[in-house]
Design an enzyme around this catalytic site. Structure first.
Site, short mmCIF file in Angstrom:
data_model
loop_
_atom_site.label_atom_id
_atom_site.label_comp_id
_atom_site.label_asym_id
_atom_site.label_seq_id
_atom_site.Cartn_x
_atom_site.Cartn_y
_atom_site.Cartn_z
N GLY A 356 2.58 -11.24 15.92
CA GLY A 356 3.99 -11.82 14.81
C GLY A 356 3.08 -11.83 13.36
O GLY A 356 1.83 -12.38 13.56
N PRO A 358 1.87 -15.08 10.64
CA PRO A 358 1.09 -16.11 11.04
C PRO A 358 1.84 -17.04 10.62
O PRO A 358 3.23 -17.51 10.18
CB PRO A 358 0.27 -16.81 9.91
CG PRO A 358 -0.11 -15.25 8.84
CD PRO A 358 1.60 -14.21 9.87
N GLY A 359 1.71 -17.90 11.94
CA GLY A 359 2.91 -19.37 11.61
C GLY A 359 4.01 -19.47 12.51
O GLY A 359 5.22 -20.12 12.26
N VAL A 360 4.39 -18.56 13.41
CA VAL A 360 4.78 -18.57 14.22
C VAL A 360 4.77 -18.72 15.45
O VAL A 360 6.20 -19.30 16.61
CB VAL A 360 6.21 -16.94 14.19
CG1 VAL A 360 6.34 -15.84 13.17
CG2 VAL A 360 4.44 -15.79 14.70
N GLY A 361 3.82 -19.09 15.60
CA GLY A 361 3.52 -19.28 17.13
C GLY A 361 3.54 -19.31 18.43
O GLY A 361 3.18 -19.39 19.96
N LYS A 362 2.59 -18.14 18.28
CA LYS A 362 1.55 -16.91 18.70
C LYS A 362 0.79 -17.73 19.65
O LYS A 362 0.47 -18.33 21.22
CB LYS A 362 0.79 -15.93 18.21
CG LYS A 362 1.72 -15.03 17.43
CD LYS A 362 0.97 -13.79 16.65
CE LYS A 362 -0.18 -14.13 15.93
NZ LYS A 362 0.48 -14.95 14.81
N THR A 363 -0.19 -19.25 19.14
CA THR A 363 -1.11 -19.62 19.93
C THR A 363 -1.01 -20.51 20.33
O THR A 363 -1.17 -20.82 21.47
CB THR A 363 -2.37 -20.67 18.31
OG1 THR A 363 -3.23 -19.13 18.04
CG2 THR A 363 -3.43 -20.78 19.54
N SER A 679 8.79 4.09 4.44
CA SER A 679 10.15 2.97 4.58
C SER A 679 10.95 3.55 3.54
O SER A 679 11.65 2.33 3.62
CB SER A 679 10.00 2.56 5.30
OG SER A 679 9.28 0.59 4.75
N LYS A 722 12.85 -6.97 8.63
CA LYS A 722 12.94 -6.84 7.52
C LYS A 722 14.75 -6.92 6.94
O LYS A 722 15.28 -7.32 5.99
CB LYS A 722 12.67 -4.85 7.47
CG LYS A 722 11.94 -4.44 7.52
CD LYS A 722 12.28 -3.24 7.14
CE LYS A 722 10.60 -2.52 7.12
NZ LYS A 722 11.16 -1.05 7.27
#
Length: 777
Positions: A356, A358-363, A679, A722
């Site tokens: 995902g 950056p900043g969406v909370g993966k870590t 696309s 999108k």
């Protein structure tokens, strides 16, 4: 010689470990015990006098009268210095011996009732002879013991006081604590000097034996064996003195550690073999250092230690819900994974890969999984790694070799079953010469990582108990590595989710970081939505957190400059005062419909983006121009779109030979940013038709999809990202390929809210929905 004791005196007592202080002796002391520090402070506040007395056992932290010797030295504190680590350094000078009658604990430190010991220092002939003999013997001792400076002899010759002379000699000799205390307790000066001579005679004998051994060993060794000198000397000393039980045997300590670790058979045999080599080597040789380092690494590796794994799925769900708002599909998949793991003893399932922007909370999701399962959390950043040896380790033939980062992190975890987060797995460097991603194949394959082989350790290590979780910003991962992982996509957050995340996590976190109280600052929900709309444009929440942090800093400054201010409220009316002018426009529906201008939807590594595509048609000779740092795929989309327009020219009411009389220029703004992807075909085609027919494109419509030469629309990827971008940009109508209609079921309803989505099969449907007037005749 006679001595007498005077009346009792009360004085603070400082117990000493392994130190005896004599009268006329100046010595620095480092004090760490709380009672001892309090004792020194009490003394400094009074007459700076303190009773220094040695403990019988150095290990006792709370000694009583039975744990202390009876005789000590009253001393004066010359200097006191408090060190940063909390200990106190004091410089003391011994004044007079004293005898403890009683020890009192007043709760803060010890106080002793003492009697002073006064010694008669009158010289007689016998004592003069003893003094001269003692000094001569001490001179002989100094000649053998090179650690004592010869200048001390001049000092001794100038001392007239016989007790001071005895104390000075005793202070310079390496005696046991009991012997030093015996010298302090002897009242008769003659007996004290005789005792010192006996001690010196014993030390001189030992030094002479050591000298003989040294000379004998020197003669025995050849030039080529000089490096073994120290080792042979130790052996000779052991042979001469009988035993050396007090000196710890390092090799035996290593042997005990190896036995206690319960290593696998192969690792144990290898380590013991290296230990046998070490025993035969000189400690000073370069090879011995390499072997010793290897044994140390092998001992530190967690071969058998484990943490108890929590298998309560309800608790895991609660932790994930507390730590993360939204991401329901992601959390559901993680809980399914944990549920399966709770029924098995081995982590044999696929490796999770969280992909995902950056900043969406993966870590932080990785941390939450570790917390919910009770595993230790270990993070390894793969960004910029360009060498396989950083993962597998260097072979021991190289200078400064060491295990790879994987084993180093396992050693740091101290257990063999942690949660191992492989962060930024798509940022690894790889080319023809180096491919560190290939080294990870063995690590991430459940069938192979049972026998992971580090080049430095040279033995197999079992990684099957480790729970691996990888994170990535994109799918730019080598296919063999991708094949070993299960992809979980974190597309980004809706405005409502961002609002809740800001209120629950970001706002309280920044209040704490900036030392603000809840009563001092309030940021309204409208203000947070204002930040989301006009000051940030991202899939995650990092920029949102930075803006909230900026507000907090400015509020702190205002509160400090204006002491009368007690509370500040930030709302949408005054937020410009804290964050400045708006950075972005929100909502494209207010814009006028434009000829030749289409809003496309693009996927990027940082989430979905709105992509403006402009087309201009001018008189010319049929030249096609495209600008805006377009990649090969987008250039081909323009050519395909132009061919579709030419084939449909009659139906669209366009002159057949328009491509011979007009130049067409396709431009995608923000030319400094490279753009590519399969696309944008329908958006390019719509823009060209709009420009040729002078038919404006509706400004509230966005579209995504690739086009074929027959005008059919092909499926695309990244639909959720999108649609999020359309949602953020205030778009009302979105055109998507018909084949992507089934993917709408996986899109959360809060993303679809407010969007009219039309699945389209052919370019005809696109033009009817996107253009103001129906173009087909």
């Amino acid at each position: 010689m006679n001595s007498e004791r005077s009346e009792r005196i009360k004085i603070p007592v400082l117990p000493l470990r392994d130190v005896v202080v004599y009268p006329n002796m100046v010595i620095p002391l480092f004090v760490g015990r709380k009672k001892s520090i309090k004792c020194i402070e009490t003394s400094m506040n009074n007459d700076k006098k303190i009773m220094l007395i040695a403990q019988k056992e150095a290990s006792k932290d709370e000694p009583n009268i039975n744990d202390l010797f009876n005789v000590g030295t009253i001393s004066s504190i010359l200097q006191m210095l408090k060190l940063p680590d909390g200990t106190v350094k004091v410089l003391v000078e011994g004044l007079q011996r004293a005898y403890i009658k009683n020890l009192i604990n007043n709760g803060e430190h010890y106080i002793a009732e003492i009697e002073l010991i006064n010694t008669d220092n009158t010289l007689n002939k016998e004592q003069k002879v003893l003094i001269r003999t003692t000094i001569n013997q001490f001179e002989s001792y100094i000649q053998l013991n090179k650690k004592i400076p010869t200048e001390i002899l001049n000092t001794l010759n100038n001392i007239k006081n016989s007790e001071k002379l005895a104390n000075t000699i005793a202070a310079h000799m390496p005696l046991k604590l009991a012997d030093k205390q015996s010298i302090l307790e002897i009242n008769d000066i003659n007996k004290k000097l005789e005792f010192l001579m006996v001690m010196m005679e014993s030390e001189i004998d030992l030094l002479q034996i050591e000298k003989r051994i040294r000379n004998r060993v020197k003669k025995q060794m050849e030039k080529s064996q000089r490096e073994y000198y120290l080792n042979e000397q130790i052996k000779a000393i052991q042979k001469e003195l009988g035993d050396m039980d007090e000196t710890p045997d390092e090799n035996k300590m290593l042997q005990r550690k190896i036995k206690s670790l319960k290593m696998p058979k192969e690792a144990k045999e290898k380590t013991e073999s290296e230990l046998q080599k070490l025993k035969m080597m000189s400690p000073m040789s370069a090879e011995a250092t390499v072997v010793r380092s290897y044994i140390d690494w092998m001992i530190q590796v967690p071969w058998n230690a484990k943490t108890k794994i929590k298998k309560d799925i309800k608790t895991a769900k609660k932790i994930l819900d507390i730590d993360h708002f939204g991401l329901e599909k992601v959390k559901e998949r993680i809980l399914e994974y944990l549920a399966v793991q709770s029924r098995t003893n081995k982590v044999k399932g696929p490796i999770l890969c969280l992909i995902g922007p950056p900043g969406v909370g993966k870590t932080s999701l990785g941390k939450s999984i570790a917390k919910s399962t009770g595993r230790k959390y270990v993070r390894m950043s793969l960004g910029g790694i360009r060498d396989e040896a950083e993962i597998r380790g260097h072979r021991r033939t190289y200078i400064g070799s060491m295990p790879g980062k994987l084993i180093q992190k396992m050693i740091k975890a101290k257990v063999k079953n942690p949660l191992f987060l492989l962060d930024e797995i798509d940022k690894m460097f790889f080319d023809v010469r180096a491919d560190p991603a290939s080294a990870l194949l063995e690590v991430l394959d459940p069938e192979q990582n049972v026998n992971f082989n580090d080049h430095y350790l040279e033995v197999d290590y079992d990684l099957s108990n480790v729970m691996f979780v990888a994170t990535s910003n994109s799918m730019n991962i080598p296919y063999p590595l991708l094949d070993r992982m299960e992809i979980i996509r974190l597309s980004g957050y809706t405005e409502n989710e961002k609002l809740n995340i800001a209120k629950r996590y970001l706002y309280p976190k920044q209040l704490e970081r900036n030392s603000l109280k809840l009563t001092e600052l309030k940021i309204t929900d409208c203000a947070i939505m204002h930040i989301i709309h006009y000051y940030t444009r991202e899939a995650g929440v990092r920029s949102l957190e930075r803006e909230i942090s900026k507000i907090c800093r400015k509020v702190v400054k205002k509160l400090i400059l204006n002491k009368s201010l007690k509370h500040i409220e930030v709302n949408k009316n005054n937020i410009n005062n804290f964050l400045g002018v708006k950075r972005f426009d929100y909502g494209r529906t207010n814009h006028l419909n434009q000829i030749g201008q289409v809003i496309g939807l693009a996927w990027t590594e940082v989430g979905g983006e709105l992509l403006t595509i402009e087309t201009a048609c001018v008189s010319g000779k049929g030249k096609l121009t495209y600008t805006g740092s377009l990649g090969e795929v987008m250039q081909e989309s323009i050519q395909a779109a132009l061919t579709v327009v030419r084939s449909q020219a009659n139906k669209l009411g366009i002159e057949k030979d328009f491509y011979e009389k007009h130049d067409i220029h396709v431009h995608v703004p923000e030319g400094a940013t490279p753009k590519d992807g399969p696309s944008a075909g329908i958006a390019m085609c719509t823009a060209i038709v709009s420009s040729l027919t002078k038919n404006p494109v509706k400004s509230n419509v966005a579209m995504t999809g690739e086009i074929t030469l027959q005008g059919k629309i092909l499926t695309i990827g990244g639909l959720k990202e999108k649609l999020l971008a359309a949602h953020r940009g205030g778009i009302k109508v979105v055109l998507i390929p018909y084949e992507n209609k089934r993917h709408l079921e996986e899109i959360p309803k809060n993303i679809l809210f407010g969007l009219k989505i039309y699945p389209v099969k052919h370019i005809k449907e696109v033009l009817k929905l996107a253009l103001e007037k129906t173009p087909y005749i």
